[in-house]
Scaffold this motif. Structure first.
Motif, PDB file in Angstrom:
ATOM      1  N   GLU A  15       0.965  -1.397  -0.108  1.00 47.54           N
ATOM      2  CA  GLU A  15      -0.207  -0.256   0.065  1.00 47.54           C
ATOM      3  C   GLU A  15       0.729   1.072  -0.204  1.00 47.54           C
ATOM      4  N   PHE A  19       0.724   3.659  -2.591  1.00 48.88           N
ATOM      5  CA  PHE A  19       0.740   5.583  -2.945  1.00 48.88           C
ATOM      6  C   PHE A  19       1.879   6.924  -2.403  1.00 48.88           C
ATOM      7  N   HIS A  63     -12.134   4.276  -9.554  1.00 44.10           N
ATOM      8  CA  HIS A  63     -11.479   4.135  -8.646  1.00 44.10           C
ATOM      9  C   HIS A  63     -12.300   3.330  -7.198  1.00 44.10           C
ATOM     10  N   GLY A  65     -11.407   2.070  -3.026  1.00 42.25           N
ATOM     11  CA  GLY A  65     -11.928   2.989  -2.107  1.00 42.25           C
ATOM     12  C   GLY A  65     -13.024   2.875  -1.112  1.00 42.25           C
ATOM     13  N   ARG A  68     -15.819   5.294  -0.874  1.00 42.24           N
ATOM     14  CA  ARG A  68     -16.194   6.455   0.531  1.00 42.24           C
ATOM     15  C   ARG A  68     -15.283   7.738   0.309  1.00 42.24           C
ATOM     16  N   TYR A  71     -11.509   8.563  -0.133  1.00 46.64           N
ATOM     17  CA  TYR A  71     -10.615   8.113  -1.111  1.00 46.64           C
ATOM     18  C   TYR A  71     -11.436   8.140  -2.646  1.00 46.64           C
ATOM     19  N   ASP A  72     -10.481   9.741  -3.719  1.00 46.87           N
ATOM     20  CA  ASP A  72     -11.698   9.899  -4.729  1.00 46.87           C
ATOM     21  C   ASP A  72     -10.135   9.705  -5.857  1.00 46.87           C
ATOM     22  N   HIS A  75      -5.662   9.235  -6.181  1.00 44.03           N
ATOM     23  CA  HIS A  75      -4.979   8.408  -6.221  1.00 44.03           C
ATOM     24  C   HIS A  75      -4.522   7.360  -7.185  1.00 44.03           C
ATOM     25  N   ARG A  97     -19.637   9.648  -3.636  1.00 43.92           N
ATOM     26  CA  ARG A  97     -19.406   8.382  -2.146  1.00 43.92           C
ATOM     27  C   ARG A  97     -19.916   8.692  -1.432  1.00 43.92           C
ATOM     28  N   CYS A 198     -13.540  -4.790   3.482  1.00 41.63           N
ATOM     29  CA  CYS A 198     -13.743  -3.495   4.197  1.00 41.63           C
ATOM     30  C   CYS A 198     -15.185  -2.504   5.207  1.00 41.63           C
TER      31      CYS A 198
END
Length: 294
Positions: A15, A19, A63, A65, A68, A71-72, A75, A97, A198
Protein backbone atom coordinates in the motif's frame (compact mmCIF):
# COMPACT_ATOMS: atom_id res chain seq x y z
CA UNK A 1 6.90 -13.02 13.18
CA UNK A 2 3.69 -14.98 12.72
CA UNK A 3 2.23 -15.69 9.28
CA UNK A 4 -0.56 -13.17 9.94
CA UNK A 5 1.96 -10.51 10.95
CA UNK A 6 4.03 -11.21 7.86
CA UNK A 7 0.99 -10.88 5.60
CA UNK A 8 -0.01 -7.64 7.30
CA UNK A 9 3.51 -6.23 6.92
CA UNK A 10 3.62 -7.18 3.24
CA UNK A 11 0.22 -5.60 2.63
CA UNK A 12 1.30 -2.40 4.36
CA UNK A 13 4.46 -2.20 2.24
CA UNK A 14 2.45 -2.73 -0.95
CA UNK A 15 0.00 0.00 0.00
CA UNK A 16 2.84 2.40 0.85
CA UNK A 17 4.44 1.79 -2.53
CA UNK A 18 1.20 2.31 -4.44
CA UNK A 19 0.51 5.59 -2.68
CA UNK A 20 4.09 6.88 -2.91
CA UNK A 21 3.86 8.11 -6.51
CA UNK A 22 3.13 11.76 -7.24
CA UNK A 23 -0.25 12.52 -8.73
CA UNK A 24 -0.34 12.79 -12.52
CA UNK A 25 -2.23 15.77 -13.87
CA UNK A 26 -4.73 15.08 -16.67
CA UNK A 27 -4.59 16.78 -20.03
CA UNK A 28 -8.17 18.00 -19.67
CA UNK A 29 -11.17 17.49 -17.40
CA UNK A 30 -14.87 17.58 -18.25
CA UNK A 31 -18.05 17.54 -16.21
CA UNK A 32 -20.81 15.04 -16.83
CA UNK A 33 -23.19 16.63 -14.30
CA UNK A 34 -23.61 19.56 -11.93
CA UNK A 35 -22.15 18.03 -8.75
CA UNK A 36 -18.41 18.70 -8.12
CA UNK A 37 -17.76 14.94 -8.10
CA UNK A 38 -19.35 14.46 -11.51
CA UNK A 39 -16.15 14.93 -13.46
CA UNK A 40 -13.89 12.90 -15.74
CA UNK A 41 -10.15 13.47 -16.22
CA UNK A 42 -8.77 12.64 -19.65
CA UNK A 43 -5.22 11.53 -20.47
CA UNK A 44 -4.06 11.51 -24.08
CA UNK A 45 -1.92 8.55 -25.21
CA UNK A 46 1.84 9.07 -25.07
CA UNK A 47 2.88 5.99 -27.04
CA UNK A 48 1.59 3.22 -29.25
CA UNK A 49 -0.24 0.33 -27.61
CA UNK A 50 -1.20 -1.68 -30.70
CA UNK A 51 -1.57 -1.68 -34.49
CA UNK A 52 -0.87 1.81 -35.76
CA UNK A 53 -3.71 1.78 -38.28
CA UNK A 54 -6.31 1.50 -35.54
CA UNK A 55 -7.57 4.38 -33.44
CA UNK A 56 -6.49 4.31 -29.81
CA UNK A 57 -8.62 2.37 -27.31
CA UNK A 58 -10.04 4.18 -24.30
CA UNK A 59 -9.49 2.80 -20.81
CA UNK A 60 -12.26 4.00 -18.51
CA UNK A 61 -10.94 3.97 -14.94
CA UNK A 62 -13.15 3.57 -11.87
CA UNK A 63 -11.15 3.97 -8.69
CA UNK A 64 -11.57 2.06 -5.46
CA UNK A 65 -11.63 3.09 -1.82
CA UNK A 66 -14.69 1.20 -0.55
CA UNK A 67 -17.01 3.83 -2.11
CA UNK A 68 -15.99 6.18 0.75
CA UNK A 69 -15.44 9.92 0.31
CA UNK A 70 -11.85 10.21 1.58
CA UNK A 71 -10.70 8.04 -1.34
CA UNK A 72 -11.07 9.90 -4.61
CA UNK A 73 -9.65 9.51 -8.11
CA UNK A 74 -6.36 11.18 -7.18
CA UNK A 75 -4.79 7.97 -5.88
CA UNK A 76 -5.24 6.17 -9.19
CA UNK A 77 -3.75 8.95 -11.36
CA UNK A 78 -0.26 7.33 -11.39
CA UNK A 79 -1.90 4.25 -12.90
CA UNK A 80 -3.73 6.49 -15.39
CA UNK A 81 -0.42 8.05 -16.39
CA UNK A 82 1.15 4.59 -16.66
CA UNK A 83 -1.58 3.52 -19.08
CA UNK A 84 -1.23 6.71 -21.14
CA UNK A 85 2.53 6.14 -21.49
CA UNK A 86 1.73 2.73 -22.89
CA UNK A 87 -0.42 4.14 -25.63
CA UNK A 88 -3.92 4.11 -24.20
CA UNK A 89 -6.30 7.02 -23.96
CA UNK A 90 -7.61 7.18 -20.40
CA UNK A 91 -10.80 8.52 -18.83
CA UNK A 92 -10.53 8.64 -15.02
CA UNK A 93 -14.06 8.90 -13.63
CA UNK A 94 -15.02 10.51 -10.34
CA UNK A 95 -18.35 9.73 -8.69
CA UNK A 96 -20.20 10.52 -5.48
CA UNK A 97 -19.14 8.47 -2.51
CA UNK A 98 -20.34 8.14 1.07
CA UNK A 99 -19.29 10.40 3.89
CA UNK A 100 -19.92 14.03 3.00
CA UNK A 101 -20.89 16.32 5.83
CA UNK A 102 -20.56 15.77 9.60
CA UNK A 103 -19.86 12.05 9.27
CA UNK A 104 -16.86 12.50 6.98
CA UNK A 105 -14.41 11.40 9.69
CA UNK A 106 -16.16 8.01 9.84
CA UNK A 107 -17.72 7.78 6.39
CA UNK A 108 -20.12 5.13 5.31
CA UNK A 109 -19.58 3.44 1.98
CA UNK A 110 -21.29 5.00 -1.01
CA UNK A 111 -24.61 6.72 -1.45
CA UNK A 112 -27.80 5.17 -2.66
CA UNK A 113 -28.72 5.87 -5.38
CA UNK A 114 -26.21 8.62 -6.13
CA UNK A 115 -23.13 6.43 -6.63
CA UNK A 116 -24.98 4.34 -9.22
CA UNK A 117 -26.58 7.41 -10.81
CA UNK A 118 -23.13 8.85 -11.40
CA UNK A 119 -21.51 5.77 -12.88
CA UNK A 120 -24.45 5.31 -15.26
CA UNK A 121 -24.40 8.99 -16.25
CA UNK A 122 -20.63 9.00 -16.77
CA UNK A 123 -20.69 5.93 -19.01
CA UNK A 124 -23.57 7.36 -21.01
CA UNK A 125 -21.75 10.67 -21.49
CA UNK A 126 -18.35 9.20 -22.32
CA UNK A 127 -18.63 8.52 -26.07
CA UNK A 128 -19.42 12.17 -26.81
CA UNK A 129 -16.85 13.46 -24.31
CA UNK A 130 -14.16 11.22 -25.80
CA UNK A 131 -14.88 12.51 -29.29
CA UNK A 132 -14.64 16.06 -27.96
CA UNK A 133 -11.56 15.80 -25.75
CA UNK A 134 -9.59 12.82 -27.13
CA UNK A 135 -9.99 13.05 -30.92
CA UNK A 136 -7.24 10.47 -31.46
CA UNK A 137 -9.18 7.88 -29.46
CA UNK A 138 -11.93 5.50 -30.56
CA UNK A 139 -14.97 5.47 -28.24
CA UNK A 140 -16.00 2.19 -29.87
CA UNK A 141 -12.94 0.60 -28.25
CA UNK A 142 -13.72 1.29 -24.60
CA UNK A 143 -12.50 -1.03 -21.86
CA UNK A 144 -13.81 -0.34 -18.37
CA UNK A 145 -11.20 -1.01 -15.69
CA UNK A 146 -11.99 -0.78 -12.00
CA UNK A 147 -10.03 -1.53 -8.85
CA UNK A 148 -11.62 -2.90 -5.66
CA UNK A 149 -14.90 -0.98 -5.16
CA UNK A 150 -14.28 0.43 -8.63
CA UNK A 151 -14.05 -3.14 -9.89
CA UNK A 152 -17.57 -3.66 -8.60
CA UNK A 153 -18.72 -0.53 -10.42
CA UNK A 154 -17.03 -1.67 -13.64
CA UNK A 155 -18.82 -5.02 -13.55
CA UNK A 156 -22.09 -3.29 -12.70
CA UNK A 157 -21.71 -0.76 -15.52
CA UNK A 158 -21.40 -3.63 -18.00
CA UNK A 159 -24.54 -5.30 -16.64
CA UNK A 160 -27.09 -2.50 -16.87
CA UNK A 161 -29.02 -4.26 -19.64
CA UNK A 162 -29.71 -7.20 -17.30
CA UNK A 163 -30.84 -5.11 -14.34
CA UNK A 164 -34.39 -5.67 -13.06
CA UNK A 165 -36.95 -4.05 -15.40
CA UNK A 166 -37.82 -1.31 -12.90
CA UNK A 167 -34.20 -0.24 -12.35
CA UNK A 168 -33.69 3.43 -13.31
CA UNK A 169 -30.25 2.60 -14.76
CA UNK A 170 -31.41 -0.24 -17.00
CA UNK A 171 -30.57 0.04 -20.70
CA UNK A 172 -32.30 -1.60 -23.64
CA UNK A 173 -29.11 -3.13 -24.99
CA UNK A 174 -25.60 -3.94 -23.76
CA UNK A 175 -23.23 -1.04 -23.22
CA UNK A 176 -20.92 -0.35 -26.19
CA UNK A 177 -17.88 -1.76 -24.41
CA UNK A 178 -15.07 -3.93 -25.72
CA UNK A 179 -14.49 -5.47 -22.32
CA UNK A 180 -14.28 -5.15 -18.56
CA UNK A 181 -11.12 -5.75 -16.54
CA UNK A 182 -11.95 -5.86 -12.84
CA UNK A 183 -8.99 -5.70 -10.44
CA UNK A 184 -9.59 -7.33 -7.05
CA UNK A 185 -13.27 -6.41 -7.38
CA UNK A 186 -15.90 -6.50 -4.67
CA UNK A 187 -17.82 -8.69 -7.10
CA UNK A 188 -20.05 -10.83 -4.87
CA UNK A 189 -21.81 -9.06 -2.03
CA UNK A 190 -22.78 -12.20 -0.13
CA UNK A 191 -19.21 -13.47 0.09
CA UNK A 192 -17.88 -9.95 0.75
CA UNK A 193 -20.31 -9.63 3.65
CA UNK A 194 -19.28 -12.96 5.16
CA UNK A 195 -15.62 -11.89 4.98
CA UNK A 196 -16.40 -8.37 6.29
CA UNK A 197 -14.62 -6.84 3.31
CA UNK A 198 -13.71 -3.20 3.99
CA UNK A 199 -15.70 -3.17 7.21
CA UNK A 200 -19.01 -4.23 5.72
CA UNK A 201 -18.80 -1.70 2.90
CA UNK A 202 -21.18 -3.55 0.56
CA UNK A 203 -23.96 -3.50 3.14
CA UNK A 204 -23.34 0.21 3.77
CA UNK A 205 -23.42 0.93 0.04
CA UNK A 206 -26.94 -0.45 -0.17
CA UNK A 207 -28.17 1.48 2.85
CA UNK A 208 -27.60 -0.97 5.68
CA UNK A 209 -28.90 -4.38 6.62
CA UNK A 210 -32.55 -3.36 6.43
CA UNK A 211 -32.21 -2.41 2.74
CA UNK A 212 -29.62 -4.96 1.67
CA UNK A 213 -31.91 -7.77 0.49
CA UNK A 214 -34.21 -5.39 -1.40
CA UNK A 215 -31.46 -3.49 -3.19
CA UNK A 216 -28.97 -6.29 -3.81
CA UNK A 217 -30.64 -7.47 -7.08
CA UNK A 218 -30.01 -3.97 -8.48
CA UNK A 219 -26.38 -3.74 -7.40
CA UNK A 220 -24.60 -7.08 -6.92
CA UNK A 221 -22.67 -8.08 -10.06
CA UNK A 222 -22.86 -11.76 -9.14
CA UNK A 223 -26.64 -11.57 -9.63
CA UNK A 224 -26.37 -9.71 -12.95
CA UNK A 225 -25.19 -12.45 -15.27
CA UNK A 226 -24.63 -13.25 -18.07
CA UNK A 227 -23.69 -9.88 -19.55
CA UNK A 228 -22.35 -11.01 -22.93
CA UNK A 229 -19.42 -8.60 -22.55
CA UNK A 230 -15.88 -9.96 -22.38
CA UNK A 231 -14.79 -9.86 -18.76
CA UNK A 232 -11.53 -10.61 -17.00
CA UNK A 233 -10.82 -10.47 -13.28
CA UNK A 234 -7.26 -9.99 -12.02
CA UNK A 235 -6.73 -10.95 -8.40
CA UNK A 236 -3.76 -11.18 -6.07
CA UNK A 237 -3.73 -14.43 -4.12
CA UNK A 238 -2.18 -12.66 -1.13
CA UNK A 239 -4.87 -9.96 -1.05
CA UNK A 240 -6.05 -9.39 2.54
CA UNK A 241 -8.30 -6.43 1.63
CA UNK A 242 -10.54 -8.17 -0.91
CA UNK A 243 -9.65 -11.87 -0.67
CA UNK A 244 -9.58 -14.04 -3.78
CA UNK A 245 -12.71 -15.88 -2.60
CA UNK A 246 -14.76 -12.86 -3.69
CA UNK A 247 -13.50 -12.95 -7.28
CA UNK A 248 -13.80 -16.73 -7.39
CA UNK A 249 -17.44 -16.51 -6.28
CA UNK A 250 -18.19 -14.15 -9.18
CA UNK A 251 -16.43 -16.42 -11.66
CA UNK A 252 -18.42 -19.38 -10.34
CA UNK A 253 -21.69 -17.44 -10.65
CA UNK A 254 -20.79 -16.51 -14.23
CA UNK A 255 -20.08 -20.16 -15.09
CA UNK A 256 -23.45 -21.21 -13.65
CA UNK A 257 -25.07 -18.53 -15.83
CA UNK A 258 -23.36 -19.95 -18.90
CA UNK A 259 -20.70 -17.27 -19.26
CA UNK A 260 -16.94 -17.71 -19.34
CA UNK A 261 -15.14 -15.08 -17.27
CA UNK A 262 -11.38 -14.86 -17.22
CA UNK A 263 -9.76 -15.07 -13.78
CA UNK A 264 -6.05 -14.32 -13.53
CA UNK A 265 -4.67 -15.16 -10.08
CA UNK A 266 -1.27 -13.70 -9.20
CA UNK A 267 0.81 -15.50 -6.59
CA UNK A 268 2.35 -13.48 -3.75
CA UNK A 269 0.48 -10.34 -4.84
CA UNK A 270 -1.80 -8.32 -2.58
CA UNK A 271 -4.40 -5.64 -3.19
CA UNK A 272 -2.47 -2.57 -4.33
CA UNK A 273 0.25 -3.82 -6.72
CA UNK A 274 -2.44 -4.13 -9.41
CA UNK A 275 -2.51 -0.31 -9.71
CA UNK A 276 1.11 0.39 -8.68
CA UNK A 277 3.27 1.34 -11.67
CA UNK A 278 6.35 0.16 -9.75
CA UNK A 279 4.98 -3.37 -9.34
CA UNK A 280 5.33 -6.26 -11.77
CA UNK A 281 1.64 -7.04 -11.29
CA UNK A 282 0.73 -3.73 -12.88
CA UNK A 283 2.44 -4.77 -16.11
CA UNK A 284 0.34 -7.95 -16.08
CA UNK A 285 -2.79 -5.81 -15.74
CA UNK A 286 -1.80 -3.66 -18.71
CA UNK A 287 -1.25 -6.78 -20.81
CA UNK A 288 -4.70 -8.08 -19.88
CA UNK A 289 -6.20 -4.75 -20.94
CA UNK A 290 -4.26 -4.74 -24.23
CA UNK A 291 -5.42 -8.23 -25.16
CA UNK A 292 -9.04 -7.10 -24.89
CA UNK A 293 -8.76 -3.54 -26.18
CA UNK A 294 -7.45 -4.17 -29.72
Amino acid sequence: MSDDDARAAAAAAEEESAFSHPAVEPDVSAAYGDHPDQVIDFYAPRGTAGPGALATPVVVLLHGGAWRAPYDRLHITPFAGFLARRGFAVANVEYRRGGDGPARDAPVAGRWPDTFDDVAAALDALPALVRQHLPQADPRRMVVVGHSAGGHLALWAAARHVLPPDAPWRTDRPAPLRAVVALAPIADFEVAGKLDVCGGAAHQLLGGQEEFAVRRPYADPSLLLPTGIATTLVQGRADVVVPEAVAEAYADAAAKAGEVVGLTLLADVGHFPLIDPAADACAVVVEEIAQLAW
